[in-house]
Write a protein that holds these residues in place. Structure first.
Motif, PDB file in Angstrom:
ATOM      1  N   ARG A 161     -20.069  52.619   2.354  1.00  0.00           N
ATOM      2  CA  ARG A 161     -19.774  51.270   1.884  1.00  0.00           C
ATOM      3  C   ARG A 161     -18.337  50.890   2.241  1.00  0.00           C
ATOM      4  N   VAL A 162     -18.165  49.676   2.752  1.00  0.00           N
ATOM      5  CA  VAL A 162     -16.832  49.118   2.999  1.00  0.00           C
ATOM      6  C   VAL A 162     -16.868  47.665   2.531  1.00  0.00           C
ATOM      7  N   ASP A 163     -16.089  47.355   1.503  1.00  0.00           N
ATOM      8  CA  ASP A 163     -16.092  46.008   0.928  1.00  0.00           C
ATOM      9  C   ASP A 163     -15.028  45.106   1.536  1.00  0.00           C
ATOM     10  N   TYR A 164     -13.844  45.687   1.776  1.00  0.00           N
ATOM     11  CA  TYR A 164     -12.719  44.913   2.293  1.00  0.00           C
ATOM     12  C   TYR A 164     -12.062  45.696   3.422  1.00  0.00           C
ATOM     13  N   CYS A 165     -11.533  44.970   4.401  1.00  0.00           N
ATOM     14  CA  CYS A 165     -10.774  45.629   5.464  1.00  0.00           C
ATOM     15  C   CYS A 165      -9.566  44.781   5.832  1.00  0.00           C
ATOM     16  N   ILE A 166      -8.426  45.437   5.939  1.00  0.00           N
ATOM     17  CA  ILE A 166      -7.192  44.803   6.413  1.00  0.00           C
ATOM     18  C   ILE A 166      -6.810  45.462   7.731  1.00  0.00           C
ATOM     19  N   VAL A 167      -6.771  44.659   8.794  1.00  0.00           N
ATOM     20  CA  VAL A 167      -6.360  45.133  10.120  1.00  0.00           C
ATOM     21  C   VAL A 167      -4.894  44.762  10.303  1.00  0.00           C
ATOM     22  N   GLY A 168      -4.110  45.709  10.774  1.00  0.00           N
ATOM     23  CA  GLY A 168      -2.670  45.492  10.842  1.00  0.00           C
ATOM     24  C   GLY A 168      -2.159  44.840  12.099  1.00  0.00           C
ATOM     25  N   GLU A 169      -2.998  44.068  12.795  1.00  0.00           N
ATOM     26  CA  GLU A 169      -2.541  43.392  14.017  1.00  0.00           C
ATOM     27  C   GLU A 169      -1.385  42.440  13.715  1.00  0.00           C
ATOM     28  N   PRO A 170      -0.482  42.261  14.686  1.00  0.00           N
ATOM     29  CA  PRO A 170       0.646  41.333  14.501  1.00  0.00           C
ATOM     30  C   PRO A 170       0.162  39.882  14.509  1.00  0.00           C
ATOM     31  N   THR A 171       0.017  39.314  13.346  1.00  0.00           N
ATOM     32  CA  THR A 171      -0.579  37.977  13.209  1.00  0.00           C
ATOM     33  C   THR A 171       0.435  36.890  12.898  1.00  0.00           C
ATOM     34  N   SER A 172       1.629  37.279  12.480  1.00  0.00           N
ATOM     35  CA  SER A 172       2.582  36.283  12.002  1.00  0.00           C
ATOM     36  C   SER A 172       3.274  35.575  13.169  1.00  0.00           C
ATOM     37  N   PRO A 353       3.066  41.816  11.358  1.00  0.00           N
ATOM     38  CA  PRO A 353       4.365  41.193  11.624  1.00  0.00           C
ATOM     39  C   PRO A 353       4.269  40.125  12.697  1.00  0.00           C
ATOM     40  N   PRO A 354       5.368  39.437  13.003  1.00  0.00           N
ATOM     41  CA  PRO A 354       5.368  38.439  14.079  1.00  0.00           C
ATOM     42  C   PRO A 354       4.984  39.046  15.422  1.00  0.00           C
ATOM     43  N   LEU A 367      14.185  44.029  11.508  1.00  0.00           N
ATOM     44  CA  LEU A 367      14.255  44.939  10.363  1.00  0.00           C
ATOM     45  C   LEU A 367      13.875  44.215   9.072  1.00  0.00           C
ATOM     46  N   ALA A 368      14.183  42.939   9.008  1.00  0.00           N
ATOM     47  CA  ALA A 368      13.887  42.159   7.805  1.00  0.00           C
ATOM     48  C   ALA A 368      12.391  41.964   7.586  1.00  0.00           C
ATOM     49  N   ASP A 369      11.562  42.280   8.600  1.00  0.00           N
ATOM     50  CA  ASP A 369      10.112  42.131   8.458  1.00  0.00           C
ATOM     51  C   ASP A 369       9.417  43.411   8.021  1.00  0.00           C
TER      52      ASP A 369
END
Length: 388
Positions: A161-172, A353-354, A367-369
């Motif tokens: 079972r997998v209910d939620y997934c967060i992918v860490g691609e740079p989206t910002s 991150p951006p 570094l601030a991100d």
């Protein structure tokens, strides 16, 4: 130096160019095992392109607890010309408030932030009502045949079972947290080979020019409006990426012309509908399948969308808590491994991150991100487990 930055630098030092993992996953697995995760390496692919995948899982003691999976990739694109880098791409270097190195923003900072966020969260809440998983691959920047898609299939067979997934691609865009990808367009490629008869260019009546045969249909394909998109997706686009025709000689009519093209399609269209429309256009211009042309299709991924709900609300609130930003929901851009995960998980988002320097010379992250990204992930864990 924060734990997140220290771990990011350790990952950058490992030259994990696709499909090499360069022991990045082993480093992360060691940290996760110390938190009680069971870690499993799932290797896939031929000997000359062996892919390393990691599935790590820490079940909750709470019955029927939801499952959140952090997903990402340890592989990076090639550095490119080393003499154009201001510092060695695999030697993490801090200058002018930024961390430089290949993978700094795509996506080793995200991986470090995810792991440190879990460490902080589980120290404060050692028995949360939330199961946590990690799905990592070294084949996201490559052909993506032996990476996340293989792990997802294994999890499907196990009925994991997998209910939620967060992918860490740079989206910002400007600051970490200003944009969440809550869906992606589908991608489908085609290779069209139009057949003619080779001959001398001075005797066209003895030959049949495939480029001339294709030209009217190609013009219509370029001008076609495939759909109008919808509230979540822009209209479907069709683009030519390559055209190959001719022998190189200026006095020879070629025997064939080959056109590579790609659809980026919304949920308003299906692969089957788009394929049928292409064939109809070719037919209108007198081109018959088999006799006049061959067309090979590759569906790289279907579109998916995660509407507002538990995951989007938790991530949006976490971003607001940590940064004060109201994140924009977006489905723009290219594809990601989210397209595979969405086949086994109903709610998938990408938060990172951006992306201004990804795949570029002198890739970097401010570094601030770094710490806000880790805090967003930790705060999301808190909100999804109800301890916020």
């Amino acid at each position: 130096m924060s734990d997140t930055l220290r771990l990011t630098e350790a990952l950058i030092r490992r030259p994990s160019v696709t499909p090499e993992d360069a022991s990045c996953q082993a480093l992360l697995a060691e940290r996760l095992e110390a938190l009680g995760f069971a870690c499993e390496t799932i290797a896939s692919g031929p000997d000359d392109f062996r892919v390393t995948n990691l599935w790590a899982f820490r079940p909750s003691a709470t019955p029927d607890a939801p499952v959140l999976v952090f997903a990402g990739h340890t592989d990076v694109v090639p550095a490119g010309p080393l003499d154009r880098w201001s510092s060695d791409p695999f030697t993490p270097t801090v200058r002018d408030g930024k961390l430089y190195g290949r993978g700094a923003s795509d996506m080793k900072a995200s991986l470090a932030a995810m792991v440190v966020a879990c460490e902080e969260f589980l120290r404060a809440h050692p028995a949360p009502p939330l199961s946590i998983g990690f799905l990592l691959t070294s084949d996201e920047e490559g052909p993506a045949r032996d990476g996340t898609v293989v792990v997802c299939e294994a999890l499907r067979r196990r009925a994991q079972r997998v209910d939620y997934c967060i992918v860490g691609e740079p989206t910002s865009v400007q600051r970490t947290g200003d944009m969440i990808k809550n869906g992606r367009r589908g991608t489908m490629s085609g290779r069209l080979t139009v057949k003619g008869i080779q001959g001398h260019i001075a005797y066209p009546h003895l030959a049949r020019n495939p480029i001339h045969l294709l030209a009217p249909a190609l013009a219509e394909l370029v001008a076609t409006r495939w759909d109008g998109g919808n509230a979540h997706f822009p209209p479907t686009s069709w683009q030519v990426s390559n055209i190959h025709g001719g022998t190189g000689a200026s006095n020879v009519i070629p025997a064939t012309v080959v056109v590579d093209f790609n659809f980026r399609f919304s949920t308003e269209s299906t692969p089957e509908e788009l394929q049928a429309r292409v064939h109809d256009i070719l037919a209108r211009h007198g081109l018959r399948p088999g006799a006049d042309y061959d067309l090979e299709w590759t569906v790289g991924g279907l579109p998916y969308l995660t509407p507002r709900g538990a995951l989007v609300d938790a991530v949006s609130a976490a971003i607001r808590d940590i940064t004060g930003l109201e994140a924009e929901l977006s489905t723009t851009g290219g594809t990601s491994d989210g397209r595979f995960i969405a086949q086994i998980c109903p709610q998938v988002v990408e938060v990172g991150p951006p992306n201004a320097t990804i795949h570029q010379i002198d890739e970097c992250i401010a570094l601030a991100d770094v710490e806000p990204l880790k805090d967003i992930y930790r705060r999301t864990l808190e909100r999804l487990s109800g301890v916020a």
